[in-house]
Design a protein around this motif. Structure first.
Motif, short mmCIF file in Angstrom:
data_model
loop_
_atom_site.label_atom_id
_atom_site.label_comp_id
_atom_site.label_asym_id
_atom_site.label_seq_id
_atom_site.Cartn_x
_atom_site.Cartn_y
_atom_site.Cartn_z
N LEU A 1 13.68 -34.72 24.80
CA LEU A 1 14.32 -35.63 23.86
C LEU A 1 13.96 -37.08 24.18
O LEU A 1 14.10 -37.52 25.34
CB LEU A 1 15.84 -35.45 23.93
CG LEU A 1 16.68 -36.31 22.98
CD1 LEU A 1 16.40 -35.97 21.53
CD2 LEU A 1 18.16 -36.13 23.30
N ALA B 1 20.65 -44.34 25.93
CA ALA B 1 19.81 -43.14 25.88
C ALA B 1 19.72 -42.48 27.24
O ALA B 1 19.86 -41.26 27.36
CB ALA B 1 18.42 -43.51 25.36
N PHE C 1 18.55 -38.70 27.48
CA PHE C 1 17.21 -38.76 26.92
C PHE C 1 16.17 -38.82 28.04
O PHE C 1 16.38 -39.46 29.08
CB PHE C 1 17.05 -39.99 26.03
CG PHE C 1 17.65 -39.86 24.67
CD1 PHE C 1 16.85 -39.86 23.53
CD2 PHE C 1 19.03 -39.75 24.50
CE1 PHE C 1 17.40 -39.75 22.27
CE2 PHE C 1 19.60 -39.64 23.24
CZ PHE C 1 18.78 -39.63 22.12
N SER D 1 10.75 -37.92 19.55
CA SER D 1 11.46 -39.19 19.69
C SER D 1 12.12 -39.55 18.37
O SER D 1 11.54 -39.35 17.30
CB SER D 1 10.50 -40.31 20.12
OG SER D 1 9.54 -40.58 19.12
N ALA E 1 22.03 -36.40 21.84
CA ALA E 1 21.84 -35.81 23.17
C ALA E 1 22.89 -34.77 23.52
O ALA E 1 22.58 -33.75 24.15
CB ALA E 1 21.85 -36.92 24.22
N THR F 1 16.85 -32.12 28.03
CA THR F 1 17.50 -33.40 28.30
C THR F 1 17.83 -33.50 29.78
O THR F 1 17.70 -32.54 30.54
CB THR F 1 18.80 -33.55 27.48
OG1 THR F 1 19.70 -32.49 27.84
CG2 THR F 1 18.53 -33.50 25.99
#
Length: 355
Positions: free
Chosen positions: A6, A32, A37, A300, A321, A332
């Motif tokens: 991710l 993120a 991420f 992305s 997420a 992740t």
């Protein structure tokens, strides 16, 4: 099998002064990482706030490196024909030291022809210039003498030359990236063929991925990054975000596909532009149908061309997420970020300790 890692992507297009755009981007990258991420990617654009808000991605990513510890930090993309390739390589090497080896380098020949003249370059020759600058860029990163001199880059590039990605819209471009063992970057603004303006994005990109994978040298792992637009909201914000999306998606449909989008409703605009927007359930359903994401190693997400305010972007990152990614099997967390750092071509020479 684990799904794609991710990632987050930003063109820094909030309706705000430059200082606020950069602050928002840093807060979004920090969010993120906190949410899990594996990577954050920043676009480079020159001369205007409407196409993209950042001409100097290494500067912003250096600030992001100070605020994060594990998320990959990527350029998406460096426009090499109008960058000095030696300076770009030097900046990348310094950033890689500051970030403890987290840099990913996306490069391309450039998609904004109007920017070239100010840099003394001819946009009509951008592919030729790219090839020349790319060779110099590689010489610098790999520790060879630059432009026939004895000058070698300090700090050395380490294995940065193995962490290159090439952006392309074409099957031939995918093949070229594969032949070098580089990563392949695919855009959510992929042009369609004549007569197929509303074809699903994955139908256009799957042949590029196939050509890329077929061209990879033996032993070279595939790295395919698919960029997509996704805005995930709580149910109470669904109407608001759809209203915010209309103008941007209408412009995208008109400029990308040449459509008369004035009479199109939001549902049709979302479909034509391959935008993933709505509640968790809605976004999971549309992303699950995207076969190119299933064939990618990384995906992305950006909010553009939806004019989502900063607080909705932060919430969307969290929902992507914690709610969307688990249901789709996206990778992740710390393990995903760590795997990106080593997911490169083992056969590209890299000079260790060059001086």
């Amino acid at each position: 099998m684990t799904g794609p890692r991710l990632g987050f992507f930003s063109r820094l297009l909030e309706e705000a002064p430059a200082a606020d755009r950069y602050r928002f981007a840093l807060e979004q990258i920090a969010q993120a990482e906190e949410s899990g991420f594996a990577s954050a990617w920043i676009a480079q654009h020159h001369f205007g706030e409407h196409e993209g808000g950042l001409p100097s991605p290494f500067v912003l990513l250096a600030a992001a490196a100070e605020r994060t510890t594990r998320i990959g930090l990527g350029t998406a993309v460096l426009t090499l024909p109008i960058d000095d390739p030696v300076r770009a390589a030097e900046d990348a090497a310094v950033l890689d030291r500051l970030s403890d080896g987290r840099v990913q380098l996306g490069v391309a020949s450039g998609g904004t022809p109007s920017s070239f003249a100010a840099f003394g370059q001819d946009a009509a020759r951008r592919r030729e210039i790219f090839a020349d600058h790319f060779a110099v860029f590689l010489d610098a990163l790999e520790g060879r003498g630059i432009r026939g001199t004895a000058s070698r880059m300090y700090p050395d590039g380490g294995d940065l030359a193995r962490r290159l990605w090439q952006a392309t819209f074409s099957v031939d471009g995918g093949r070229r990236a594969g032949e070098r063992g580089d990563g392949l970057m695919l855009s959510r603004t992929q042009p369609r063929t004549e007569g197929a303006a509303d074809a699903p994005l994955h139908t256009v990109q799957l042949p590029i991925i196939e050509a890329y994978r077929h061209a990879l040298p033996d032993g070279a792992p595939a790295r395919v990054l698919a960029s997509r637009t996704a805005v995930v909201v709580d149910p109470e914000n669904r109407t608001r975000v759809l209203e915010l999306a209309q103008d941007g998606l209408r412009r995208l449909a008109e400029t990308m596909f040449g459509l008369d989008a004035g009479r199109l409703g939001i549902d049709e605009l979302v479909r034509i532009t391959d935008t993933h927007i709505g509640t968790v359930d809605e976004v999971v359903a549309t992303l699950a149908a995207d076969e190119a994401i299933s064939a990618a190693t990384d995906v992305s997400f950006q909010v553009h061309s939806v004019a989502a305010p900063h607080e909705l972007t932060l919430r969307s990152l969290e929902l992507l997420a914690t709610e969307v990614a688990p249901r789709l099997g996206y990778a992740t967390g710390a393990d995903a970020a760590s795997s990106l750092r080593t997911a490169h071509h083992p056969l590209v020479p890299a000079t260790e300790g060059a001086s």
